[in-house]
Design an enzyme around this catalytic site. Structure first.
Site, PDB file in Angstrom:
ATOM      1  N   PHE A 142      32.846  49.879  39.493  1.00  0.00           N
ATOM      2  CA  PHE A 142      33.473  50.387  40.721  1.00  0.00           C
ATOM      3  C   PHE A 142      34.791  49.646  40.902  1.00  0.00           C
ATOM      4  O   PHE A 142      34.818  48.423  41.004  1.00  0.00           O
ATOM      5  CB  PHE A 142      32.584  50.169  41.958  1.00  0.00           C
ATOM      6  CG  PHE A 142      33.192  50.799  43.188  1.00  0.00           C
ATOM      7  CD1 PHE A 142      32.981  52.137  43.476  1.00  0.00           C
ATOM      8  CD2 PHE A 142      34.021  50.065  44.028  1.00  0.00           C
ATOM      9  CE1 PHE A 142      33.576  52.735  44.588  1.00  0.00           C
ATOM     10  CE2 PHE A 142      34.616  50.652  45.139  1.00  0.00           C
ATOM     11  CZ  PHE A 142      34.399  51.998  45.421  1.00  0.00           C
ATOM     12  N   ASP A 227      38.522  42.572  37.536  1.00  0.00           N
ATOM     13  CA  ASP A 227      38.496  43.002  38.937  1.00  0.00           C
ATOM     14  C   ASP A 227      37.616  42.019  39.713  1.00  0.00           C
ATOM     15  O   ASP A 227      36.390  42.030  39.585  1.00  0.00           O
ATOM     16  CB  ASP A 227      37.930  44.425  39.012  1.00  0.00           C
ATOM     17  CG  ASP A 227      37.867  44.946  40.453  1.00  0.00           C
ATOM     18  OD1 ASP A 227      37.950  44.132  41.390  1.00  0.00           O
ATOM     19  OD2 ASP A 227      37.706  46.171  40.624  1.00  0.00           O
ATOM     20  N   LYS A 256      39.329  42.005  49.511  1.00  0.00           N
ATOM     21  CA  LYS A 256      38.232  41.615  50.406  1.00  0.00           C
ATOM     22  C   LYS A 256      38.420  40.265  51.114  1.00  0.00           C
ATOM     23  O   LYS A 256      38.989  40.200  52.172  1.00  0.00           O
ATOM     24  CB  LYS A 256      36.913  41.660  49.639  1.00  0.00           C
ATOM     25  CG  LYS A 256      36.479  43.097  49.299  1.00  0.00           C
ATOM     26  CD  LYS A 256      35.036  43.149  48.907  1.00  0.00           C
ATOM     27  CE  LYS A 256      34.609  44.478  48.302  1.00  0.00           C
ATOM     28  NZ  LYS A 256      34.368  45.539  49.279  1.00  0.00           N
TER      29      LYS A 256
HETATM   30  C1  LIG Z   1      34.965  45.414  42.442  1.00  0.00           C
HETATM   31  C2  LIG Z   1      35.713  46.235  43.439  1.00  0.00           C
HETATM   32  N1  LIG Z   1      36.934  46.687  43.135  1.00  0.00           N
HETATM   33  C3  LIG Z   1      37.662  47.416  43.999  1.00  0.00           C
HETATM   34  C4  LIG Z   1      37.159  47.742  45.248  1.00  0.00           C
HETATM   35  C5  LIG Z   1      37.974  48.551  46.202  1.00  0.00           C
HETATM   36  O1  LIG Z   1      38.385  47.759  47.265  1.00  0.00           O
HETATM   37  P1  LIG Z   1      38.879  48.434  48.646  1.00  0.00           P
HETATM   38  O2  LIG Z   1      37.694  49.077  49.261  1.00  0.00           O
HETATM   39  O3  LIG Z   1      39.436  47.286  49.434  1.00  0.00           O
HETATM   40  O4  LIG Z   1      39.946  49.411  48.276  1.00  0.00           O
HETATM   41  C6  LIG Z   1      35.883  47.288  45.605  1.00  0.00           C
HETATM   42  C7  LIG Z   1      35.303  47.644  46.922  1.00  0.00           C
HETATM   43  O5  LIG Z   1      34.130  47.556  47.161  1.00  0.00           O
HETATM   44  C8  LIG Z   1      35.142  46.509  44.679  1.00  0.00           C
HETATM   45  O6  LIG Z   1      33.918  46.065  44.972  1.00  0.00           O
END
Ligand SMILES: Cc1ncc(COP(=O)(O)O)c(C=O)c1O
Length: 406
Positions: A142, A227, A256
């Site tokens: 994700f 990520d 986050k």
């Molecule tokens: C690993 C990861 N990458 C990217 C995102 C996307 O972040 P945002 O919701 O701040 O756009 C998330 C959100 O849960 C995530 O867990």
């Protein structure tokens, strides 16, 4: 004459408004949250909950962390906005501080407003630095919801309604180096991977897998993007989760927890990523002084209060306690630091409801996994309460059929 006091709207009324007036994309819960302090949040009726959802992993410092609140208040009265084309004291300080926090392996950072924007930027930077189009992501990944990040996200239900997505994005099997070796070639700009998959079910990348990806990227001239949007800033018991494996990524996507609850993201850029030409990327709000001040106070708090070590120790203890839970409903307990997944032999939704009834908020990670992302400031006594609620919730469900498992 004073006006008559109007009762504050309750959770049900707030939900009705959001259901009618919001976009419809969220499965709204039946509690509206209106206040937070430390590891707890309060609903519109005044009931407090232990918050192991933490705004989907944002509230690592807990709710309303005092240093962040003070920094935001002071900055709000000083300068709220400043475009990236004008240097600014808080932004300059944060760039230095963030790169130092990351341990010296990175030379530059780009500041964003969310996780998906950080992923989006990292993918662009990787294409720019290599001159190649290909992106290889992992199964169950994700990475966010904007079109580039969504292309790297694995879940079909998220992607298919929005096809066609960004071309040349493929998925190899998470944890399987041979599968990546089949897809990473001389047209691959980058491999993007989570060091611990969050939404995908709390799966920890084995260190040898991350080492193998690093070697594969080096051999094929591709960049390694990690990520760390969910895992960053101490969540897993290290500043960043890739540190557990000791690999050095070329780009790191952050979000986050970076600014203690204020929306902010960042991309860390290693030596293989050239500085970008003027105009190659940008963001109106990215690096605004309010978020930078909040992030500086967040990094201060993480360091001065030893929260990264705390996550490591408390997380190891929590995992041990969870593994000792004797419930036939638990298939496996996985995690790193205070990022924990309890994989059930049935759907997780009823357990989430049972926990909420017992004053604990938690998250799913896929259909069967309970995800706990407690604030790193949570106390052992509070975690004991979470464990007691979980044991009681599991016991209650043991007697019931898995009504949602179709
Ligand atoms: C690993 C990861 N990458 C990217 C995102 C996307 O972040 P945002 O919701 O701040 O756009 C998330 C959100 O849960 C995530 O867990």
């Amino acid at each position: 004459m004073s006006s008559p006091a109007t009762a504050a709207p309750d959770s049900a009324a707030l939900r009705v408004v959001e259901e009618a007036r919001g976009s419809g994309v969220y499965a709204l819960k039946d509690v509206a949250l209106v206040r937070g302090a430390g590891a707890r949040v309060q609903d519109a009726e005044g009931r407090w909950y232990l918050d192991c959802a933490a705004g989907h992993g944002v509230a690592s410092l807990g709710h309303c962390p005092p240093r962040v609140v003070a920094a935001v208040q002071a900055q709000a009265a000083t300068l709220l906005t400043c475009a990236g084309s004008y240097p600014n004291d808080k932004r300059a300080a944060l760039l230095e501080r963030l790169l130092a926090f990351a341990g010296g392996g990175f030379e530059r950072a780009f500041l964003t407003n969310s996780g998906t924007e950080s992923v989006e930027a990292a993918l662009k930077f990787a294409r720019h630095a290599t001159g190649r189009p290909g992106i290889v992501a992992a199964t169950r990944a994700f990475h966010g919801r904007t079109l580039g990040a969504l292309s790297a996200t694995f879940t079909r239900a998220y992607r298919e309604p929005f096809a066609p997505l960004v071309p040349r994005v493929e998925h190899a099997r998470f944890g399987d180096l041979a599968s990546f070796a089949e897809l990473v070639g001389d047209e691959t700009a980058c491999v993007i991977v989570e060091a611990v998959q969050g939404e995908g079910g709390v799966h920890v990348a084995p260190p040898e897998f991350l080492h193998g990806l690093r070697a594969l990227c080096d051999a094929r001239g591709a960049l390694l993007v990690v990520d760390e949007v969910q895992t960053g800033f101490g969540r897993t018991g290290r500043a960043f989760a890739y540190e557990h494996a000791g690999v050095a990524p070329d780009l790191v996507a952050l979000g986050k927890a970076l600014a203690g609850g204020v929306p902010m993201g960042a991309v860390l850029m290693g030596p293989r990523v050239r500085a970008l030409p003027v105009g190659a990327h940008g963001s109106t709000f990215g690096g605004n002084p309010l978020a930078c001040a909040a992030a500086l106070a967040t990094l201060d708090t993480l360091e001065q209060d030893g929260l990264v070590e705390r996550a490591r120790e408390l997380g190891a203890w929590l995992l041990e306690r969870l593994r000792a839970l004797e419930s036939p409903l638990v298939r496996e307990v996985r995690g790193l630091g205070l990022m924990v997944g309890v994989d059930l032999r049935r759907r997780v939704a009823p357990l989430l409801r049972a926990l909420q009834e017992r004053g604990v908020l938690a998250l799913p990670a896929g259909p069967t996994v309970l995800r706990l992302l407690p604030p790193l400031v949570i106390s052992r006594a509070e975690l004991e309460q979470v464990l007691a609620a979980l044991a009681a919730g599991l016991a209650e469900l043991e007697g019931c059929a898995d009504e949602e498992a179709h």
